[in-house]
Design a protein around this motif. Sequence first.
Motif, mmCIF file in Angstrom:
data_model
loop_
_atom_site.group_PDB
_atom_site.id
_atom_site.type_symbol
_atom_site.label_atom_id
_atom_site.label_comp_id
_atom_site.label_asym_id
_atom_site.label_seq_id
_atom_site.Cartn_x
_atom_site.Cartn_y
_atom_site.Cartn_z
ATOM 1 N N UNK A 176 0.808 -1.226 -0.055
ATOM 2 C CA UNK A 176 -0.115 0.033 -0.025
ATOM 3 C C UNK A 176 1.031 0.998 0.114
ATOM 4 N N UNK A 177 1.967 1.149 0.803
ATOM 5 C CA UNK A 177 2.730 2.335 0.878
ATOM 6 C C UNK A 177 3.528 2.584 -0.414
ATOM 7 N N UNK A 178 3.861 1.549 -1.177
ATOM 8 C CA UNK A 178 4.546 1.634 -2.095
ATOM 9 C C UNK A 178 3.774 1.983 -3.443
ATOM 10 N N UNK A 179 2.393 1.477 -3.519
ATOM 11 C CA UNK A 179 1.649 1.864 -4.502
ATOM 12 C C UNK A 179 1.084 3.463 -4.352
ATOM 13 N N UNK A 206 1.833 6.226 7.403
ATOM 14 C CA UNK A 206 2.989 5.896 8.416
ATOM 15 C C UNK A 206 2.516 6.046 9.619
ATOM 16 N N UNK A 207 1.488 6.861 9.727
ATOM 17 C CA UNK A 207 0.975 7.412 11.177
ATOM 18 C C UNK A 207 0.320 6.451 11.825
ATOM 19 N N UNK A 208 -0.276 5.379 10.898
ATOM 20 C CA UNK A 208 -1.289 4.365 11.330
ATOM 21 C C UNK A 208 -0.577 3.137 11.893
ATOM 22 N N UNK A 209 0.802 3.228 11.880
ATOM 23 C CA UNK A 209 1.574 1.955 12.111
ATOM 24 C C UNK A 209 2.762 2.223 13.220
ATOM 25 N N UNK A 216 12.452 2.555 11.819
ATOM 26 C CA UNK A 216 13.663 3.498 11.186
ATOM 27 C C UNK A 216 13.334 3.827 9.840
ATOM 28 N N UNK A 217 12.648 2.833 9.085
ATOM 29 C CA UNK A 217 12.393 3.066 7.581
ATOM 30 C C UNK A 217 10.937 3.283 7.561
ATOM 31 N N UNK A 218 10.561 2.864 6.533
ATOM 32 C CA UNK A 218 9.041 2.923 6.062
ATOM 33 C C UNK A 218 8.273 2.074 6.883
ATOM 34 N N UNK A 251 12.509 -1.982 2.830
ATOM 35 C CA UNK A 251 11.344 -2.687 2.182
ATOM 36 C C UNK A 251 11.030 -2.017 0.782
ATOM 37 N N UNK A 252 10.289 -2.678 0.196
ATOM 38 C CA UNK A 252 10.057 -1.983 -1.227
ATOM 39 C C UNK A 252 9.307 -0.726 -1.050
ATOM 40 N N UNK A 253 8.694 -0.340 -0.088
ATOM 41 C CA UNK A 253 8.358 1.046 0.193
ATOM 42 C C UNK A 253 9.335 2.027 0.354
ATOM 43 N N UNK A 254 10.599 1.701 0.900
ATOM 44 C CA UNK A 254 11.704 2.320 0.896
ATOM 45 C C UNK A 254 12.349 2.575 -0.523
ATOM 46 N N UNK A 255 12.391 1.542 -1.402
ATOM 47 C CA UNK A 255 12.758 1.645 -2.734
ATOM 48 C C UNK A 255 11.835 2.617 -3.517
ATOM 49 N N UNK A 256 10.538 2.646 -3.193
ATOM 50 C CA UNK A 256 9.819 3.587 -4.017
ATOM 51 C C UNK A 256 9.940 5.207 -3.507
ATOM 52 N N UNK A 257 9.956 5.241 -2.004
ATOM 53 C CA UNK A 257 9.856 6.450 -1.391
ATOM 54 C C UNK A 257 11.309 7.377 -1.704
ATOM 55 N N UNK A 258 12.482 6.686 -1.690
ATOM 56 C CA UNK A 258 13.887 7.552 -2.022
ATOM 57 C C UNK A 258 13.680 8.349 -3.425
ATOM 58 N N UNK A 259 13.274 7.544 -4.439
ATOM 59 C CA UNK A 259 13.327 8.357 -5.762
ATOM 60 C C UNK A 259 12.305 9.453 -5.688
ATOM 61 N N UNK A 260 11.200 9.239 -5.056
ATOM 62 C CA UNK A 260 10.173 10.202 -5.052
ATOM 63 C C UNK A 260 10.497 11.351 -4.531
ATOM 64 N N UNK A 261 11.234 11.219 -3.285
ATOM 65 C CA UNK A 261 11.635 12.521 -2.628
ATOM 66 C C UNK A 261 12.728 13.087 -3.327
#
Length: 221
Positions: free
Chosen positions: A103-106, A154-157, A161-163, A169-179
């Motif tokens: 869900x985070x990744x998407x 993120x606030x729901x969990x 340290x990471x997503x 995880x895959x979510x971090x793989x997505x977040x880094x390029x987006x930021x």
Amino acid sequence: MLAAMMKLHNYFRSSASFRVRIALNIKGLAYDYVPVHIARGEHHQPPFSAIAPEQLVPLLEEDESSGGERISQSMAIIEYLDEINPEPPLLPHDPVGRARVRALSQIIACEIHPINNLRVLKYLVKELKLDEAAKNSWYRHWVREGLEAFERQLAEQPAGIYCYGNTLTMADCCLVPQIFNAQRFDCDLSGLPRTMAAYEAAMQTDAVQRAQPARCPDAES
């Protein structure tokens, strides 16, 4: 771990390609970097167009000795890598954890990126005649809206340290390029404490540093 060398057809500024480079580095997998210059239209030309029906990067190509399979779409590639090389995992082992990471990744891969990628921005300028300021306003609006949704998720969990938890995880793989791209376009990244903390933590890792666009062989000065 795969014994055979893989090829990753990608473009240094492609955030989808950036995701896969991070995943390959986390897995410790060697690959041949095959540049496809999207801004020059190389994705629509042979030899790449002959092997890529979608004419998009990234495209992962296995060695012929491993079947010569070609996998497109960054999310499919990352999950494929996770299935054939389970350690370290990019998706949690439990169903709820996997769903939350997906869900985070998407949020990024399905909600933010598709309406802000290079071909969309080009269409806004060439076909709809938006000027640079209007194009950038479009970009910043949708990035901000998507990242606010990401922050709420993120606030729901529980904090980590990471997503999701204390491993990449895959979510971090997505977040880094987006930021990374949001910073290039001078987007408002204030008021996103969990999101930016996860990004900063990921940026400290070797896997992410080695995947940086500036370290790609086709990086432009």
